[in-house]
Design an enzyme around this catalytic site. Sequence first.
Site, PDB file in Angstrom:
ATOM      1  CE1 TYR A 182      53.229 -13.476   6.946  1.00 16.28           C
ATOM      2  CE2 TYR A 182      52.870 -13.202   9.299  1.00 16.28           C
ATOM      3  CZ  TYR A 182      52.400 -13.553   8.053  1.00 16.28           C
ATOM      4  OH  TYR A 182      51.104 -13.983   7.922  1.00 16.28           O
ATOM      5  CE  LYS A 224      52.356 -14.976  -9.560  1.00 19.41           C
ATOM      6  NZ  LYS A 224      51.176 -15.574 -10.202  1.00 19.41           N
ATOM      7  CG  ASP A 255      48.842 -17.853  -9.414  1.00 15.00           C
ATOM      8  OD1 ASP A 255      49.808 -18.616  -9.250  1.00 15.00           O
ATOM      9  OD2 ASP A 255      48.680 -17.184 -10.451  1.00 15.00           O
ATOM     10  CG  ASP A 291      49.147 -16.554   6.974  1.00 16.09           C
ATOM     11  OD1 ASP A 291      48.721 -17.218   7.937  1.00 16.09           O
ATOM     12  OD2 ASP A 291      48.701 -15.432   6.658  1.00 16.09           O
TER      13      ASP A 291
HETATM   14  C1  IPM Z   1      48.726 -17.641  11.633  1.00 17.18           C
HETATM   15  C2  IPM Z   1      48.053 -16.301  11.822  1.00 17.18           C
HETATM   16  C3  IPM Z   1      49.105 -15.257  12.161  1.00 17.18           C
HETATM   17  C4  IPM Z   1      50.044 -15.136  10.986  1.00 17.18           C
HETATM   18  C5  IPM Z   1      48.526 -13.905  12.578  1.00 17.18           C
HETATM   19  C6  IPM Z   1      47.587 -14.042  13.747  1.00 17.18           C
HETATM   20  C7  IPM Z   1      49.577 -12.876  12.860  1.00 17.18           C
HETATM   21  O1  IPM Z   1      47.318 -15.969  10.689  1.00 17.18           O
HETATM   22  O2  IPM Z   1      49.388 -18.111  12.567  1.00 17.18           O
HETATM   23  O3  IPM Z   1      48.589 -18.215  10.557  1.00 17.18           O
HETATM   24  O4  IPM Z   1      49.786 -14.367  10.057  1.00 17.18           O
HETATM   25  O5  IPM Z   1      51.045 -15.837  10.994  1.00 17.18           O
HETATM   26 MG    MG Z   2      47.219 -17.521   9.265  1.00 18.35          MG
END
Ligand code: IPM
Ligand code: MG
Length: 372
Positions: free
Chosen positions: A141, A211, A244, A268
Amino acid sequence: MAKYKIAWLPGDGIGVDVLDAAKIVLDKIALDAEYIHGDIGWEFWRKEGDAFPARTIELLKNVDAAIFGAITSKPVKAAEAELVPELKGKGLVYRSPIVRMRQLFDLYICLRPCKGYAGNPLNFKENINLVVFRENTEDLYAGVEFNTVPDELSEVLMKLSKPFAAFKDVPRDQLAISCKINTKKGSERIVRAAFEFARKFNRKKVTIVHKANVVRATDGLFLETAKEVAKQFPEIAMDDANIDAMTMWLLKNPFNYDVLVAPNLYGDIISDLCAQMVGGLGFGCSGNIGEKLAVFEPTHGSAPKYAGQYKVNPIATILAVKMMLDWLGETEKGNRLEAAAAQVIKEGNVRTYDMGGANTTLDMAKEIAKYL
Ligand code: IPM
Ligand code: MG
């Protein structure tokens, strides 16, 4: 003057519906707070070229906490922005405001409790009670990405990385690179937060998700750092699993797990899986927590097709409000709110469509408010 200032960020789509529901329970529980609306979301990107306007950033600098609904995140490239008349010629690229908010305010903990409430027809199994700690500011990210790789970059990679030779003949405009960036500090503080939580709430085990067998540099750093932190918490068991395998094991035996901690992207993924085991996204709540600010939100998205229909389940948001109350130190109110939601789930008289009922978002909030 109210005791707390809370930024109120409905965002787009059903974000508005669920925040209306949140307001019902907050009013009933009489939190001594002033709620200040903040502009955020797709609409502001279209109008102003910024989904997270500077005025909203200023607002967040001056509040105790924030409640956030949802935002439509679209992977818009500059070329597509050219199709939006208001944005033509500006060369803009859309970036998710919630991801920016997490980074800008260093909200490094993404805390996602996934608890199955008794009587929820959507529970995968009874009594699941998992907590996910997701690193919230770095990893894939980080936003360091190239979808046409500049020559300077490919030259450096050719020099420094043997495996990059495999890509040497790929035309630069047909090559994309997203950098996964993890730091020792970032890994250390999220793992520490997970262990401290386990200590405080008497949890038995922390599982490190990674991983590292393949992604050796970044996940290797994460795992190594996690093991060092774990030594400072000898009373709490620790194990680790590849992402996984983790998804299979979680489904096979969720009761083997307790607190999970993961880098951003794996967190996530795993938090959606865990949310599904306790009823789906209508039940997944989330806290983005830093040293100074915390922003609470349902884990689900903006579901544009349901926008304004007051159809979706507000429980995820109401549980996010409970997390906010706890974070503010209003634990008595937080516990009361959770107990009221649990009661309504158990009785099953009022249910939104995802639970097999026909009640609205606001019916559900009002029913919960009755028990407050
Ligand atoms: C979450 C969502 C977000 C992320 C998106 C909406 C950018 O999936 O908060 O889990 O990927 O963090
Ligand atoms: Mg999410």
